[in-house]
Design a protein around this motif. Structure first.
Motif, PDB file in Angstrom:
ATOM      1  N   ASP A 255       0.826  -1.217   0.000  1.00 35.13           N
ATOM      2  CA  ASP A 255       0.000   0.000   0.000  1.00 35.13           C
ATOM      3  C   ASP A 255       0.860   1.267   0.000  1.00 35.13           C
ATOM      4  N   GLY A 256       1.958   1.265   0.758  1.00 32.51           N
ATOM      5  CA  GLY A 256       2.835   2.438   0.775  1.00 32.51           C
ATOM      6  C   GLY A 256       3.438   2.689  -0.604  1.00 32.51           C
ATOM      7  N   PHE A 257       3.918   1.627  -1.217  1.00 29.03           N
ATOM      8  CA  PHE A 257       4.514   1.722  -2.555  1.00 29.03           C
ATOM      9  C   PHE A 257       3.474   2.196  -3.575  1.00 29.03           C
ATOM     10  N   LEU A 258       2.256   1.660  -3.466  1.00 33.19           N
ATOM     11  CA  LEU A 258       1.184   2.069  -4.383  1.00 33.19           C
ATOM     12  C   LEU A 258       0.796   3.531  -4.163  1.00 33.19           C
ATOM     13  N   ARG A 259       0.815   3.965  -2.886  1.00 31.12           N
ATOM     14  CA  ARG A 259       0.475   5.375  -2.633  1.00 31.12           C
ATOM     15  C   ARG A 259       1.502   6.288  -3.309  1.00 31.12           C
ATOM     16  N   ARG A 260       2.769   5.857  -3.312  1.00 29.22           N
ATOM     17  CA  ARG A 260       3.797   6.674  -3.974  1.00 29.22           C
ATOM     18  C   ARG A 260       3.597   6.706  -5.498  1.00 29.22           C
ATOM     19  N   HIS A 261       2.903   5.692  -6.023  1.00 26.37           N
ATOM     20  CA  HIS A 261       2.649   5.659  -7.471  1.00 26.37           C
ATOM     21  C   HIS A 261       1.170   5.928  -7.782  1.00 26.37           C
ATOM     22  N   ALA A 262       0.461   6.533  -6.820  1.00 23.09           N
ATOM     23  CA  ALA A 262      -1.002   6.659  -6.941  1.00 23.09           C
ATOM     24  C   ALA A 262      -1.426   7.473  -8.162  1.00 23.09           C
ATOM     25  N   GLU A 263      -0.577   8.386  -8.624  1.00 22.41           N
ATOM     26  CA  GLU A 263      -0.995   9.229  -9.760  1.00 22.41           C
ATOM     27  C   GLU A 263      -1.156   8.423 -11.043  1.00 22.41           C
ATOM     28  N   LYS A 264      -0.550   7.249 -11.107  1.00 19.59           N
ATOM     29  CA  LYS A 264      -0.759   6.458 -12.330  1.00 19.59           C
ATOM     30  C   LYS A 264      -1.713   5.279 -12.122  1.00 19.59           C
ATOM     31  N   LEU A 265      -2.359   5.223 -10.939  1.00 12.97           N
ATOM     32  CA  LEU A 265      -3.258   4.098 -10.627  1.00 12.97           C
ATOM     33  C   LEU A 265      -4.718   4.472 -10.840  1.00 12.97           C
ATOM     34  N   SER A 266      -5.482   3.588 -11.467  1.00 12.43           N
ATOM     35  CA  SER A 266      -6.934   3.802 -11.546  1.00 12.43           C
ATOM     36  C   SER A 266      -7.661   2.461 -11.506  1.00 12.43           C
ATOM     37  N   GLY A 267      -8.952   2.524 -11.229  1.00 10.60           N
ATOM     38  CA  GLY A 267      -9.768   1.312 -11.176  1.00 10.60           C
ATOM     39  C   GLY A 267     -10.762   1.303 -12.319  1.00 10.60           C
ATOM     40  N   ILE A 268     -10.734   0.271 -13.138  1.00 11.19           N
ATOM     41  CA  ILE A 268     -11.662   0.135 -14.262  1.00 11.19           C
ATOM     42  C   ILE A 268     -12.385  -1.195 -14.099  1.00 11.19           C
ATOM     43  N   LEU A 269     -13.691  -1.122 -13.983  1.00 12.70           N
ATOM     44  CA  LEU A 269     -14.471  -2.326 -13.702  1.00 12.70           C
ATOM     45  C   LEU A 269     -14.376  -3.339 -14.851  1.00 12.70           C
ATOM     46  N   ASN A 270     -14.156  -4.603 -14.507  1.00 11.91           N
ATOM     47  CA  ASN A 270     -14.200  -5.666 -15.509  1.00 11.91           C
ATOM     48  C   ASN A 270     -15.593  -5.780 -16.105  1.00 11.91           C
ATOM     49  N   GLY A 271     -15.653  -6.370 -17.275  1.00  9.02           N
ATOM     50  CA  GLY A 271     -16.950  -6.683 -17.860  1.00  9.02           C
ATOM     51  C   GLY A 271     -17.048  -8.178 -18.085  1.00  9.02           C
ATOM     52  N   LEU A 272     -18.245  -8.616 -18.376  1.00  6.86           N
ATOM     53  CA  LEU A 272     -18.483 -10.031 -18.629  1.00  6.86           C
ATOM     54  C   LEU A 272     -18.742 -10.215 -20.124  1.00  6.86           C
ATOM     55  N   ASP A 273     -18.224 -11.285 -20.693  1.00  6.63           N
ATOM     56  CA  ASP A 273     -18.531 -11.595 -22.087  1.00  6.63           C
ATOM     57  C   ASP A 273     -19.937 -12.178 -22.136  1.00  6.63           C
ATOM     58  N   THR A 274     -20.898 -11.332 -22.522  1.00  9.30           N
ATOM     59  CA  THR A 274     -22.305 -11.744 -22.427  1.00  9.30           C
ATOM     60  C   THR A 274     -22.706 -12.717 -23.539  1.00  9.30           C
ATOM     61  N   ARG A 275     -21.778 -12.965 -24.492  1.00  7.83           N
ATOM     62  CA  ARG A 275     -22.087 -14.007 -25.482  1.00  7.83           C
ATOM     63  C   ARG A 275     -21.728 -15.382 -24.943  1.00  7.83           C
ATOM     64  N   LEU A 276     -20.602 -15.442 -24.223  1.00  3.62           N
ATOM     65  CA  LEU A 276     -20.188 -16.741 -23.658  1.00  3.62           C
ATOM     66  C   LEU A 276     -21.037 -17.117 -22.451  1.00  3.62           C
ATOM     67  N   TRP A 277     -21.603 -16.108 -21.813  1.00  2.00           N
ATOM     68  CA  TRP A 277     -22.431 -16.355 -20.619  1.00  2.00           C
ATOM     69  C   TRP A 277     -23.826 -15.845 -20.896  1.00  2.00           C
ATOM     70  N   ASP A 278     -24.698 -16.722 -21.372  1.00  2.07           N
ATOM     71  CA  ASP A 278     -26.048 -16.314 -21.746  1.00  2.07           C
ATOM     72  C   ASP A 278     -26.990 -17.504 -21.575  1.00  2.07           C
ATOM     73  N   PRO A 279     -27.913 -17.436 -20.596  1.00  2.00           N
ATOM     74  CA  PRO A 279     -28.785 -18.597 -20.358  1.00  2.00           C
ATOM     75  C   PRO A 279     -29.722 -18.888 -21.531  1.00  2.00           C
ATOM     76  N   ALA A 280     -29.874 -17.928 -22.445  1.00  3.82           N
ATOM     77  CA  ALA A 280     -30.765 -18.172 -23.591  1.00  3.82           C
ATOM     78  C   ALA A 280     -30.082 -19.003 -24.667  1.00  3.82           C
ATOM     79  N   THR A 281     -28.753 -19.057 -24.648  1.00  7.38           N
ATOM     80  CA  THR A 281     -28.040 -19.786 -25.709  1.00  7.38           C
ATOM     81  C   THR A 281     -27.041 -20.805 -25.167  1.00  7.38           C
ATOM     82  N   ASP A 282     -26.869 -20.861 -23.847  1.00  7.20           N
ATOM     83  CA  ASP A 282     -25.831 -21.702 -23.238  1.00  7.20           C
ATOM     84  C   ASP A 282     -26.002 -23.174 -23.629  1.00  7.20           C
ATOM     85  N   PRO A 283     -25.074 -23.720 -24.426  1.00  6.68           N
ATOM     86  CA  PRO A 283     -25.259 -25.099 -24.903  1.00  6.68           C
ATOM     87  C   PRO A 283     -25.077 -26.140 -23.796  1.00  6.68           C
ATOM     88  N   GLN A 284     -24.496 -25.737 -22.668  1.00  7.34           N
ATOM     89  CA  GLN A 284     -24.228 -26.722 -21.608  1.00  7.34           C
ATOM     90  C   GLN A 284     -25.440 -26.929 -20.690  1.00  7.34           C
TER      91      GLN A 284
END
Ligand code: ADP
Length: 458
Positions: A255-284
Motif C-alpha cells: 500500500d505504501g509503494f502504491l500510494r507513492r505511485h497513486a498518480e498512475k493508478l486507476s480502477g476500471i471495472l471488468n466486464g463479462l462476455d455476455t455471449r459466452l455467458w447467456d442462459p438463452a443460448t448456453d449449450p451446456q
C-alpha cells in the motif's frame, strides 16, 4: 490507423483457465477489437492438443532465450481468440485485418506442458520465476519480430509484470519497442510473485532497481512491484478495489509503494462476455431460458437437484457457490452457516477446488447432510453453469474481491448474489433492500457468519 494493443498474461479463455483473469483476457481483447483496435493476447501453450483443437497456425521459432544458464527455444502459434471464429489461417486473417483479436500461444514444452498452470493441486512449481521470466522475454521477442508496429503493451498480474522493467532496461536494441507505453493491470494484489533474492542473478534482473523503491521486497524480489515501478499506467479491476489497495488492510504490504505511485493508478471495472455467458443460448444447460420467460430456470433447478442427489422442498431456497477454495472467498463463513441452513430446510451446492482444509470441511458437511448439501471438488465448467442457472441465490461472501466475475455471471443467469460489500462486489451488486427499484442482490458488511446468515435470511 487502427491501434494495435498487445496483451500479455498467463491464462486466457478459451485456451486455459483457473480464474477470472482468463475470462478477462478472453473477453477484453475481443471487446477492444469491436471498438476498432487490433488486438493480440500472448499466453503460454499449456497443452499440445490446443494447437489442433483451435486450428492454430505456426508463426515460427524465436531466437534462443537464455535464462538461468539454460537456453530455450520458443515456438509461437496463432489462433483466433473467438472460439466460434472458424479461421483456417488466423495469422494471415489478423494481418489482413479480417480477424480482430488473435491469440499467440508461446510453446516451450519443458516449461509449460505440465499437470497444472502454476503448480500441482494446491502447490506451486519451484521454477515459476524461471517460467514466467522466460514467458515475458519470449513475449518481447515475439512482438519485436512479428508486430513491431504495436501501439500499446498491456500486461496482466505478476506472471507478466516483469515485462516493462526488462523492456526498459535490457532491450535498447529494439529502440521503438523499448519506449512503448505499458499498462499493468492488477487482477489480485494478493498474488505478487515474491521469490528469494538469489533468483535476481539467475533471472538476470537489473541490479540498479533492486532496492525498496524498486522491486526489492523485504530482501526478496517481487515481480508485481517491478511492474508497478516500470509501467506507465497501473489499473486494477474495480474503482473500489483501487481505493482499498492504498490502505494497509488491503494493500498486501504494497500500500505504501502504491500510494507513492497513486498518480498512475486507476480502477476500471471488468466486464463479462455476455455471449459466452447467456442462459438463452448456453449449450451446456439442460434447459435454456431468458429474462422475459424464466420457466426454464425452475427446470434447471430441478435437474440440478436430481444430478446432485439433493432433496429440498419446492419453496426452500437452493444456494449455489462456484469458487476457488481460498480464505479470500469466505468459504469458512459458508461452512459455519450450513448446519443452521440445513435445519431451516435450505439446500446448498458448492463447486470448488483449492485448499485441502476447506475442502475437508465441506466434504464433512456434505456427508452429514447428503440431501441438503452437495460439495463437488474439482474444476468443472459445465457443472458451474448448471449451478449459476439452477441455484436460487449465489453466495460470494469474499473477505476482499478485486472485481469478481462469478457474481456477474450469477446476475446474468437471473440468480441474485449474496455478497460482502467489498471491492468489485460493492461496485456491481445493488442491494435489493437499500434500492428496491434497482436491486440485483444482497450485500452485507461484516465478514462474519452472522452477517452472511442475516443477508441470506433477507
Ligand atoms: P477469481 O478470479 O478470484 O477466482 P472471479 O469471480 O473473478 O474469481 O472468477 C472466477 C471464474 O472462475 C469464474 O468464471 C468462475 O465461474 C470460474 N470458476 C471458479 N472455480 C471454478 C470451478 N471449480 N469450476 C468451474 N469454474 C470455476
Amino acid at each position: 490507423m487502427r491501434p494495435i494493443v498487445v496483451h500479455v498474461g498467463s491464462e486466457a479463455v478459451p485456451f486455459a483457465k483457473t480464474g477470472g483473469l482468463a475470462d478477462v483476457l478472453g473477453a477484453l481483447p475481443r471487446a477492444q477489437a469491436e471498438l476498432g483496435a487490433r488486438t493480440i493476447v500472448i499466453t503460454p501453450l499449456y497443452r499440445k492438443e490446443t494447437i489442433k483443437a483451435f486450428s492454430a497456425e505456426r508463426l515460427g521459432a524465436l531466437v534462443p532465450i537464455v535464462v538461468d544458464g539454460q537456453s530455450f527455444t520458443a515456438q509461437v502459434w496463432c489462433a483466433a481468440l473467438d472460439a466460434g471464429a472458424s479461421c483456417a489461417q488466423p495469422w494471415r486473417a489478423w494481418r489482413r485485418g479480417e480477424l480482430g483479436a488473435a491469440a499467440w500461444l508461446v510453446d516451450v514444452p519443458a516449461l509449460f506442458q505440465r499437470e497444472g498452470l502454476y503448480g500441482p493441486p494446491g502447490g506451486a512449481y519451484a521454477d515459476n520465476p524461471l517460467r514466467f521470466t522466460l514467458f515475458v522475454r519470449a513475449a518481447i521477442e515475439a512482438v519485436a519480430r512479428f508486430v513491431p508496429e504495436t501501439s500499446v503493451l498491456h500486461v496482466h498480474d505478476w506472471q507478466a509484470a516483469l515485462l516493462p522493467l526488462l523492456l526498459r532496461r535490457q532491450y535498447a536494441h529494439y529502440p521503438r519497442l523499448a519506449r512503448l507505453p505499458v499498462v499493468l493491470t492488477i487482477h489480485n494484489l494478493a498474488y505478487q510473485g515474491v521469490f528469494e533474492a538469489s533468483w535476481r542473478l539467475r533471472l538476470g534482473l537489473p541490479e540498479e532497481d533492486f532496492h525498496p523503491d524498486g522491486y526489492e521486497f523485504y530482501g526478496q524480489i517481487n515481480f508485481l512491484k517491478a511492474g508497478i515501478l516500470a509501467s506507465d499506467r497501473v489499473t486494477t479491476v474495480s474503482p473500489t478495489y483501487a481505493r482499498e489497495i492504498l490502505t494497509p488492510g488491503f494493500g498486501c504490504g504494497l500500500d505504501g509503494f502504491l500510494r507513492r505511485h497513486a498518480e498512475k493508478l486507476s480502477g476500471i471495472l471488468n466486464g463479462l462476455d455476455t455471449r459466452l455467458w447467456d442462459p438463452a443460448t448456453d449449450p451446456q444447460l439442460p434447459v435454456r431460458y431468458r429474462a422475459t420467460s424464466l420457466a426454464g430456470k425452475g427446470r434447471v433447478r430441478a435437474a440440478l437437484l436430481r444430478r446432485l442427489g439433493l432433496k429440498i422442498g419446492r419453496a426452500s431456497p437452493l444456494f449455489g457457490m462456484v469458487s476457488r477454495l481460498v480464505e479470500q472467498k469466505g468459504v469458512d463463513l459458508v461452512a459455519d452457516c450450513i448446519p443452521r441452513w440445513v435445519a431451516r430446510g435450505w439446500g446448498i451446492a458448492v463447486l470448488g477446488s483449492g485448499d485441502p482444509v476447506l475442502a475437508r470441511m465441506l466434504k464433512r458437511l456434505a456427508a452429514a447432510h447428503p440431501e441438503a448439501v452437495a460439495f463437488i471438488e474439482g474444476y468443472d465448467e459445465a457443472l458451474a453453469r448448471w449451478i449459476y442457472a439452477g441455484a436460487d441465490l449465489f453466495l460470494m461472501p469474499s473477505r476482499f474481491e478485486p472485481c469478481g466475475l462469478a457474481q456477474m455471471i450469477a446476475m446474468r443467469y437471473g440468480t441474485p448474489p449474496v455478497v460482502r460489500a467489498t471491492g468489485g462486489l460493492k461496485d456491481t451488486v445493488v442491494d435489493a433492500d437499500a434500492d428496491p427499484d434497482r436491486g440485483t442482490g444482497f450485500a452485507f458488511d461484516e465478514a462474519t457468519p452472522q452477517a452472511l446468515d442475516a443477508a441470506c435470511r433477507r
